[in-house]
Write a protein that holds these residues in place. Structure first.
Motif, PDB file in Angstrom:
ATOM      1  N   TYR A  33       3.530   5.673  -5.781  1.00 11.86           N
ATOM      2  CA  TYR A  33       3.620   5.663  -7.247  1.00 11.86           C
ATOM      3  C   TYR A  33       2.445   6.294  -7.969  1.00 11.86           C
ATOM      4  N   ILE A  34       1.284   6.430  -7.299  1.00 11.92           N
ATOM      5  CA  ILE A  34       0.187   7.051  -8.049  1.00 11.92           C
ATOM      6  C   ILE A  34       0.559   8.485  -8.428  1.00 11.92           C
ATOM      7  N   ILE A  41       0.837  -1.204   0.000  1.00 13.82           N
ATOM      8  CA  ILE A  41       0.000   0.000   0.000  1.00 13.82           C
ATOM      9  C   ILE A  41       0.877   1.262   0.000  1.00 13.82           C
ATOM     10  N   TRP A  85       3.856   1.562  -1.320  1.00 18.98           N
ATOM     11  CA  TRP A  85       4.387   1.744  -2.677  1.00 18.98           C
ATOM     12  C   TRP A  85       3.292   2.262  -3.601  1.00 18.98           C
ATOM     13  N   TYR A  86       2.090   1.739  -3.457  1.00 12.50           N
ATOM     14  CA  TYR A  86       0.963   2.202  -4.278  1.00 12.50           C
ATOM     15  C   TYR A  86       0.780   3.708  -4.080  1.00 12.50           C
ATOM     16  N   ASP A  87       0.732   4.118  -2.806  1.00 11.93           N
ATOM     17  CA  ASP A  87       0.545   5.538  -2.489  1.00 11.93           C
ATOM     18  C   ASP A  87       1.640   6.379  -3.131  1.00 11.93           C
ATOM     19  N   GLY A 142       2.926  -2.635  -6.206  1.00  5.28           N
ATOM     20  CA  GLY A 142       2.385  -1.313  -5.884  1.00  5.28           C
ATOM     21  C   GLY A 142       2.246  -0.480  -7.147  1.00  5.28           C
ATOM     22  N   THR A 147       6.480  -6.305  -3.468  1.00  4.39           N
ATOM     23  CA  THR A 147       5.483  -5.262  -3.192  1.00  4.39           C
ATOM     24  C   THR A 147       5.723  -3.964  -3.959  1.00  4.39           C
ATOM     25  N   LEU A 201      -0.674  -1.948  -9.104  1.00 10.07           N
ATOM     26  CA  LEU A 201      -1.953  -1.527  -8.530  1.00 10.07           C
ATOM     27  C   LEU A 201      -2.265  -0.079  -8.890  1.00 10.07           C
ATOM     28  N   SER A 202      -1.241   0.780  -8.833  1.00 13.61           N
ATOM     29  CA  SER A 202      -1.478   2.198  -9.131  1.00 13.61           C
ATOM     30  C   SER A 202      -1.890   2.378 -10.592  1.00 13.61           C
ATOM     31  N   SER A 250      -6.919   5.289  -1.226  1.00 16.44           N
ATOM     32  CA  SER A 250      -5.819   4.847  -0.370  1.00 16.44           C
ATOM     33  C   SER A 250      -6.217   4.718   1.098  1.00 16.44           C
TER      34      SER A 250
END
Lengths: 513, 81
Positions: free
Chosen positions: A30-31, A24, A26-28, A163, A159, A166-167, A201
């Protein structure tokens, strides 16, 4: 060695709980990068879109530059108060900052405050991520049996790439779900829909915080704490004691620096290259990366597992070496797949459309000429030329805005997927075993601090700045479209030499020291 | 092998100042070519970030030259300071 069933179950829970939170984060992180062009329009309004994009990238880069400071701040906390609470804190900071980005009004509403608030939130994201990874990797490694450390920590290593996956996925879904009409949906996304991936997020973070609150402290750290052997000043111990500092420098120059550039060249820069240099359509450029990530991700675990048998060093160095010698031909091939000079245009099928819209209260009009070129292999090239028709006689637009976008046919599309898959395979080689490698390099009491710093300088600064520096190099040396790659090749080459000479291949049987 | 590790230390010591020279020279050239605030900020960031790293590689080279990497510590007990 056969492990008892309850021990296996327990380590699976630990991996799951650690990985979900790290994913999560990494997702946050990279978006923001994935939405750079949209954010440029919202917060950095400049007449020149390239300048606006560079400003956004600079803000994006600020997030990377601050990561080593996060590593120091939270690494110190992790060695002083424990792994569990520290990486719980980083998760909360990251989630709140990401959610807040989704709420900040645009430049048109609050003026210069908007880009400043975005910059501050981006810095907080970077600080949080700087503290997260070292904690998660340390936590899992300190629970893992010695002969499976590479395998278990490799799940944490998936991850970062997942991430990114996911983004990209959430952005594409949001982009197409806001209206039944595709064009209107994209327009709505660029107006306000881009906020959705940031706001989403908060739900992911709440779930992850709940999971992490149920976790226990790392057994090795808990043992040190019971025995009163935790470090009093981990920063001082890590960087003023010669023996530790020399290992921090070795980790940086012999492993993480090369790993960082390979990671970002194979994924972020590759996507940016096919979109901005090859001019492949927005959606195709992202789905190509999505497929390649999907096929390559299992190899993080394959190489992590393999490193338990043959050691970490050679897998990482071979990955780096392959990247150094094949980047130019691979990127050259990506360029030639999309290059219309290698194709024959079917001139009879060319379509031209013109739309003229009056500009209110000026007497001038905005003209958009759309030309679609068809090629024999099925490639479509769409050119949109926008200029102003002035009411004043003889006045013309100096530089019309020209946008080019190419839609690839199936064979070109899948060939690009294959090439990027190869580059992500290199990523899995350098990145899969590196958490176990770093954990084994430092003693428990200063591990969080010592391993986090070289990781975030290597991955965050050398790696994170890759797209930015590569783009900059193409503006300095304009003759070679692949010139941006020299940055990655030189950094990875230097790291390969240092790693080859100074790293050892021994798997540390005991990290409880 | 240890001799090679030590000799290579000289290379890392030289690499640091060379990198700093290249960075500063390119920054000056680029700022002179396009003296706008964006260019200045971007190159200032590069210099601030990469000069400490270049100093790091000089220190790494000095350690290598002194033979600090001839034997890597296997556990905390091997760490003497």
């Amino acid at each position: 060695m056969i492990q008892p069933a309850n021990e296996v179950q327990s380590i699976r829970k630990i991996i799951m709980a650690s990985s979900v939170g790290t994913l999560i984060e990494w997702y946050d992180f990279y978006i923001f990068g994935s939405l750079a062009p949209v954010i440029a329009g919202q917060f950095f309004p400049k007449t020149n879109p390239t300048a606006a994009l560079l400003s956004t990238l600079a803000t994006f880069a600020a997030g990377f530059i601050v990561r080593p400071f996060g590593a120091l701040v939270f690494g110190r906390l992790g060695d002083l108060i424990g792994r569990k609470y520290t990486f719980l804190l980083t998760l909360i900071i990251m989630g709140s900052s990401t959610f807040a980005i989704g709420l900040v009004p645009g430049y048109q509403t609050i003026g210069f405050a908007a880009p400043i608030i975005i910059l501050v939130l981006r810095l907080l994201q970077g600080l949080a991520l700087g503290g997260e990874y070292g904690g998660a990797a340390t936590y899992v490694a300190e629970h893992a049996p010695p002969n499976r450390r590479g395998f278990f920590t490799s799940w944490i290593q998936t991850t970062a790439t997942l991430g990114l996956f996911l983004s990209l996925g959430i952005i594409l879904i949001a982009r197409h779900s806001l209206d039944a009409d595709r064009t209107r949906s994209i327009a709505k996304f660029e107006d306000w829909g881009w906020r959705i991936p940031f706001l989403v997020s908060i739900f992911l973070v709440v779930v992850s915080v709940y999971i992490r609150l149920r976790m226990k402290e790392s057994p090795l750290y808990a043992k040190l704490k019971t025995e009163g052997k935790t470090s009093v000043n981990p920063l001082k111990e890590s960087f003023t004691h010669r023996s530790n500092l020399k290992m921090v420098l070795l980790a940086l120059f012999g492993a993480t620096m090369g790993q960082g550039v390979v990671w970002y060249t194979g994924q972020f820069y590759a996507q940016s290259f096919i979109e901005n240099v090859c001019k492949v359509d927005f959606e195709q450029s992202r789905t190509i990366l999505l497929w390649a990530i999907l096929f390559a991700t299992p190899f993080f675990v394959v190489f992590g597992n393999w490193s338990d048998k043959i050691g970490r060093k050679w897998i990482m160095l071979v990955g780096m070496f392959l990247a150094i010698i094949t980047y130019r031909p691979l990127f050259g091939k990506l360029y030639s797949i999309a290059d219309e000079k290698n194709k024959t245009e079917v001139v009879d099928e060319k379509q031209i459309s013109t739309a003229i819209k009056p500009i209110v209260n000026t007497g001038n009009s905005l003209r958009k000429i759309g030309t679609t070129h068809f090629f024999d292999d099925g490639t479509l090239l769409m050119e949109t030329r926008t200029d102003t028709l002035y009411a004043e006689a003889g006045k013309i637009t100096d530089k019309p805005d020209v946008k080019i976008s190419k839609l690839l046919p199936a064979n070109g599309y899948w060939l690009m997927v294959g090439i990027i898959f190869i580059m992500i395979l290199y990523v899995t080689m350098v990145y899969g075993p590196i958490a176990a490698f770093l954990v084994e390099l430092f003693p428990t009491k200063i591990r969080y601090t010592s391993m986090s710093l070289p990781y975030h300088i290597g991955n965050g600064i050398f790696g994170g700045l890759t797209p930015f520096i590569a783009l900059l190099l193409t503006t300095i040396y304009t003759g070679d479209k692949l010139v941006g790659l020299y940055y990655s090749i030189i950094v990875a080459g230097l790291c390969f030499l240092v790693g080859l000479l100074y790293l050892r291949n021994k798997i540390d049987p005991n990290v409880n020291d | 092998m240890n001799a090679l590790k030590r000799v290579a230390g000289i290379l890392w010591i030289i690499a640091g100042p060379l990198a700093i020279y290249y960075l500063v020279r390119t920054a000056i050239d680029e700022i002179n070519k396009k003296p706008v605030i964006d260019t200045k900020i971007q190159w200032a960031v590069f210099i601030i970030v990469f000069i400490p790293i270049a100093i790091g590689i000089i220190i790494f080279g000095i350690y290598a030259l002194k033979g600090e990497y001839d034997h890597l510590p296997g556990s905390s007990e091997d760490i003497t300071d």
